[in-house]
Design a protein around this motif. Sequence first.
Motif, mmCIF file in Angstrom:
data_model
loop_
_atom_site.group_PDB
_atom_site.id
_atom_site.type_symbol
_atom_site.label_atom_id
_atom_site.label_comp_id
_atom_site.label_asym_id
_atom_site.label_seq_id
_atom_site.Cartn_x
_atom_site.Cartn_y
_atom_site.Cartn_z
ATOM 1 N N VAL A 132 0.820 -1.218 0.000
ATOM 2 C CA VAL A 132 0.000 0.000 0.000
ATOM 3 C C VAL A 132 0.856 1.272 0.000
ATOM 4 O O VAL A 132 0.392 2.332 -0.391
ATOM 5 C CB VAL A 132 -0.970 -0.019 1.210
ATOM 6 C CG1 VAL A 132 -1.800 1.243 1.274
ATOM 7 C CG2 VAL A 132 -1.887 -1.224 1.122
ATOM 8 N N ALA A 133 2.130 1.164 0.402
ATOM 9 C CA ALA A 133 2.972 2.369 0.421
ATOM 10 C C ALA A 133 4.157 2.267 -0.533
ATOM 11 O O ALA A 133 4.450 3.195 -1.271
ATOM 12 C CB ALA A 133 3.471 2.633 1.838
ATOM 13 N N LEU A 134 4.834 1.116 -0.529
ATOM 14 C CA LEU A 134 6.104 1.022 -1.254
ATOM 15 C C LEU A 134 5.907 0.797 -2.755
ATOM 16 O O LEU A 134 6.513 1.472 -3.574
ATOM 17 C CB LEU A 134 6.913 -0.133 -0.648
ATOM 18 C CG LEU A 134 8.408 -0.166 -0.901
ATOM 19 C CD1 LEU A 134 9.067 1.091 -0.369
ATOM 20 C CD2 LEU A 134 9.013 -1.386 -0.216
ATOM 21 N N THR A 135 5.073 -0.169 -3.140
ATOM 22 C CA THR A 135 4.988 -0.548 -4.554
ATOM 23 C C THR A 135 3.642 -0.215 -5.190
ATOM 24 O O THR A 135 3.534 -0.197 -6.419
ATOM 25 C CB THR A 135 5.213 -2.053 -4.733
ATOM 26 O OG1 THR A 135 4.125 -2.750 -4.133
ATOM 27 C CG2 THR A 135 6.508 -2.499 -4.066
ATOM 28 N N LEU A 136 2.596 -0.005 -4.396
ATOM 29 C CA LEU A 136 1.236 0.233 -4.907
ATOM 30 C C LEU A 136 0.782 -0.881 -5.851
ATOM 31 O O LEU A 136 0.035 -0.660 -6.800
ATOM 32 C CB LEU A 136 1.136 1.583 -5.620
ATOM 33 C CG LEU A 136 1.630 2.805 -4.855
ATOM 34 C CD1 LEU A 136 1.327 4.083 -5.637
ATOM 35 C CD2 LEU A 136 1.007 2.894 -3.477
ATOM 36 N N THR A 137 1.281 -2.072 -5.593
ATOM 37 C CA THR A 137 0.903 -3.217 -6.427
ATOM 38 C C THR A 137 0.698 -4.428 -5.520
ATOM 39 O O THR A 137 1.312 -4.508 -4.463
ATOM 40 C CB THR A 137 2.031 -3.626 -7.400
ATOM 41 O OG1 THR A 137 3.127 -2.765 -7.256
ATOM 42 C CG2 THR A 137 1.580 -3.645 -8.826
ATOM 43 N N TRP A 138 -0.144 -5.328 -5.960
ATOM 44 C CA TRP A 138 -0.164 -6.638 -5.328
ATOM 45 C C TRP A 138 0.353 -7.647 -6.355
ATOM 46 O O TRP A 138 -0.079 -7.644 -7.511
ATOM 47 C CB TRP A 138 -1.562 -7.059 -4.863
ATOM 48 C CG TRP A 138 -1.649 -8.553 -4.678
ATOM 49 C CD1 TRP A 138 -2.313 -9.439 -5.465
ATOM 50 C CD2 TRP A 138 -0.973 -9.321 -3.686
ATOM 51 N NE1 TRP A 138 -2.105 -10.713 -5.018
ATOM 52 C CE2 TRP A 138 -1.285 -10.673 -3.923
ATOM 53 C CE3 TRP A 138 -0.117 -9.015 -2.610
ATOM 54 C CZ2 TRP A 138 -0.783 -11.715 -3.135
ATOM 55 C CZ3 TRP A 138 0.377 -10.052 -1.826
ATOM 56 C CH2 TRP A 138 0.032 -11.380 -2.082
ATOM 57 N N ALA A 139 1.291 -8.469 -5.957
ATOM 58 C CA ALA A 139 1.753 -9.567 -6.804
ATOM 59 C C ALA A 139 2.001 -10.755 -5.896
ATOM 60 O O ALA A 139 2.468 -10.590 -4.760
ATOM 61 C CB ALA A 139 3.031 -9.184 -7.534
ATOM 62 N N GLU A 140 1.682 -11.943 -6.376
ATOM 63 C CA GLU A 140 1.860 -13.145 -5.555
ATOM 64 C C GLU A 140 3.297 -13.251 -5.058
ATOM 65 O O GLU A 140 4.244 -13.033 -5.797
ATOM 66 C CB GLU A 140 1.499 -14.395 -6.370
ATOM 67 C CG GLU A 140 0.002 -14.617 -6.438
ATOM 68 C CD GLU A 140 -0.362 -15.898 -7.170
ATOM 69 O OE1 GLU A 140 0.407 -16.875 -7.075
ATOM 70 O OE2 GLU A 140 -1.409 -15.913 -7.839
ATOM 71 N N GLY A 141 3.439 -13.581 -3.791
ATOM 72 C CA GLY A 141 4.764 -13.787 -3.213
ATOM 73 C C GLY A 141 5.632 -12.551 -3.197
ATOM 74 O O GLY A 141 6.853 -12.646 -3.209
ATOM 75 N N MET A 142 5.012 -11.373 -3.158
ATOM 76 C CA MET A 142 5.779 -10.144 -3.331
ATOM 77 C C MET A 142 6.723 -9.830 -2.168
ATOM 78 O O MET A 142 7.620 -9.006 -2.318
ATOM 79 C CB MET A 142 4.850 -8.959 -3.578
ATOM 80 C CG MET A 142 3.999 -8.567 -2.402
ATOM 81 S SD MET A 142 2.929 -7.162 -2.808
ATOM 82 C CE MET A 142 4.125 -5.855 -3.012
ATOM 83 N N THR A 143 6.537 -10.469 -1.006
ATOM 84 C CA THR A 143 7.458 -10.179 0.094
ATOM 85 C C THR A 143 8.838 -10.790 -0.153
ATOM 86 O O THR A 143 9.816 -10.361 0.445
ATOM 87 C CB THR A 143 6.903 -10.713 1.428
ATOM 88 O OG1 THR A 143 6.530 -12.076 1.228
ATOM 89 C CG2 THR A 143 5.684 -9.933 1.865
ATOM 90 N N ALA A 144 8.900 -11.764 -1.061
ATOM 91 C CA ALA A 144 10.176 -12.298 -1.555
ATOM 92 C C ALA A 144 11.174 -12.610 -0.439
ATOM 93 O O ALA A 144 12.335 -12.235 -0.508
ATOM 94 C CB ALA A 144 10.794 -11.332 -2.576
ATOM 95 N N GLY A 145 10.725 -13.286 0.610
ATOM 96 C CA GLY A 145 11.654 -13.752 1.637
ATOM 97 C C GLY A 145 11.932 -12.769 2.751
ATOM 98 O O GLY A 145 12.723 -13.070 3.654
ATOM 99 N N ARG A 146 11.285 -11.597 2.727
ATOM 100 C CA ARG A 146 11.598 -10.606 3.765
ATOM 101 C C ARG A 146 11.127 -11.063 5.148
ATOM 102 O O ARG A 146 11.686 -10.633 6.168
ATOM 103 C CB ARG A 146 11.007 -9.254 3.384
ATOM 104 C CG ARG A 146 11.840 -8.574 2.305
ATOM 105 C CD ARG A 146 11.121 -7.373 1.697
ATOM 106 N NE ARG A 146 11.902 -6.772 0.626
ATOM 107 C CZ ARG A 146 11.923 -7.193 -0.634
ATOM 108 N NH1 ARG A 146 11.221 -8.258 -0.975
ATOM 109 N NH2 ARG A 146 12.662 -6.594 -1.548
ATOM 110 N N GLY A 147 10.114 -11.938 5.189
ATOM 111 C CA GLY A 147 9.690 -12.484 6.471
ATOM 112 C C GLY A 147 10.806 -13.273 7.131
ATOM 113 O O GLY A 147 10.984 -13.227 8.353
ATOM 114 N N PHE A 148 11.573 -13.974 6.325
ATOM 115 C CA PHE A 148 12.671 -14.758 6.883
ATOM 116 C C PHE A 148 13.842 -13.871 7.274
ATOM 117 O O PHE A 148 14.541 -14.137 8.251
ATOM 118 C CB PHE A 148 13.094 -15.850 5.903
ATOM 119 C CG PHE A 148 12.095 -16.959 5.843
ATOM 120 C CD1 PHE A 148 12.073 -17.928 6.830
ATOM 121 C CD2 PHE A 148 11.145 -17.005 4.843
ATOM 122 C CE1 PHE A 148 11.126 -18.939 6.813
ATOM 123 C CE2 PHE A 148 10.193 -18.004 4.812
ATOM 124 C CZ PHE A 148 10.182 -18.976 5.803
#
Lengths: 304, 360
Positions: free
Chosen positions: A208-224
Amino acid sequence: MNPALIAGIVAGAVMSGTSLLYATLGEIVGERAGIVNLGLEGIMLIGAASGFAATALVGSPYLGVAVAAGAGAAANLVFAYVVVSRRANQLAAGLSLMFFGIGLSALIGRPFVGALISGLPRLAVPGLEPGGIGARLLSYDSLVYLALPTALLTWWLIFRTRWGLGLRTVGESPAAAFAAGLRPELVQYQALTFAGLLGGIAGAHMSVALTLTWAEGMTAGRGFIAIALVIFAKWNPLWAIAGALLFGGAEGLQLQLQAAGADVSPFIMNMTPYLLTLAVLMLWGWRRQSAAPAALGRTFVGVE
Amino acid sequence: MTRSIIAAAACAALLAVFAAGPVAAQDKPSLTVGAIYVGSVNDYGYNRSMKDGLEEMKRNIPGLKLIEAENVPESAESERVMEGMIQQGAKLIFATSFGHQQFAFNLAKAHPDVYFEHAGGWMQAPNFGNFFGATQAAWYPMGVAAGKMTKSNTLGFVVGVPIGYAIGNVNAFEMGARSVNPAAQTRVVVTGGWSDKAKEAAAANALIDQGADIVTMHVDSPATIIQAAASRNAYAIGFQSIEAAQLAPKFWITGLGFTWGPFMTETAKSVMAGTFKPAMVRQGLGQGMMAVAPFGAAVPPDIRTLVTASADRVGQGFNPFTGPVTDNTGVVRIPAGQAWGGEQMGNFDWYVEGVIGKAK
């Protein structure tokens, strides 16, 4: 180094460090209660998808963030039921939560791929020249400005309140906490709800702030990365601020250096965040044993 | 007891659903076409361009039935999805992502009566052809637009993965820009993946930090980069789908998009007529598979004329990669009297003069 480059690196570190910080703070509180949540990536994705969907539907990014926080908390409560009430293995349940989150977020986000939203507005410090370096360094969305107070609040909660004392006791020894009249399960539920709220917000910041897009798997490992940051931060919210900036900066740094025309192969550039991660973990590794909550990852089966 | 009643009720409900199926079926379609996409068709990018082409084909051929599947990974999973489409009667299948090639080819061998078209590959069989746009030269008019529109003489280019074809796109873009503005430079940032949204936003910001006032890209979906640029008042040139203008109308210059409709229509007609011929089809501007997107409001009429003329020139066979072409370290890579084209477009591992960046 030119000033624009330095400003860009700092602003990039703040922007991509923000979601890492929220996620790390939540995980710290959960682990302080003795629970490792490897499903953080899934919580972030659920937050990113539901926050984006709510923003697209209603048109308010603030409501989107609130929905994301609620969805993150709800998903983490499911996890809490499994590991606290049903006493399941935390690592297995966490990984299941991650895959559940990947699938659920894809389902939530599917109708909203390509939706155009107006994201969280950037609030610039007034009086700065538009397009100048000052404006670049001091124009962020509200979640960025709230990240630091959230870290301080979390620190205060853990180390300066009665609730925090109980939380740490549960993480060190649930049996002792139980003997002292606390209900370890209740504390763990509370901690995981808090972690879910922050994990959902972390995901929402990306969509909602950084990319203004939704894409599957968009966190790309940042949770880890956030889970690794908990170790780096020695389970202390104040260290988490430095860690999030460092790791957020590592990603932005190499992109900034490429744009500035640094004479280094892009393939090596793309490796730098991971090289930095390895270097930092090597330097920190020897101290982490003493800082970890003693009962981390163990299942409390009650006291006879 | 209660359980068995519920189970019986569930079975009855399921039966009813299956029984209703054939009743709802329509008349036999003139042709059933299957299509698999690697992402979502609402990406304003590559997958959207494929969807638009297939919809055009559907409009052109009465009675044609289209079966689609989105988010089909480039793995054996894609083979199962396509197999399912064949079970549903598909006689022509478009496998639209590069990594679907081997799996589509496996199926082509197993089903000689089903025809396949794959986007971007090289494999051939009597019932297996492939197609793609010739993108590199088509980027030249995009560079003309950027070179004329820039005030800072700095252009930004976000590249997902620096394969030869992508580097060729950057090179033609810079050559087009320099043809109208000798001071124009293109800065390149590589994100390392075709779809990493957070990195794409950061890359666009980094380019703008370094003075770029126009940003363009070669990634799967232009959405994140165009919006990130607009948030900092920088203009954008799109790539993949010609529909991306609506992402930021105020900061839209133009874009380069794929127009697959005519080719897909012809292919479907050839399957119906039994005249399908496998070929390696590559078409650029003016040949059917590539088009220049509509201009944004910010682009003045004289620049529109110039860009359109440049696109026409490319369509008539102008090749920007005609020697002498010098790389950005001063070495002549294409000597005078020679020209690069066709398969050589994949061989770029160097940037032309005026590009700031390292290719390897």
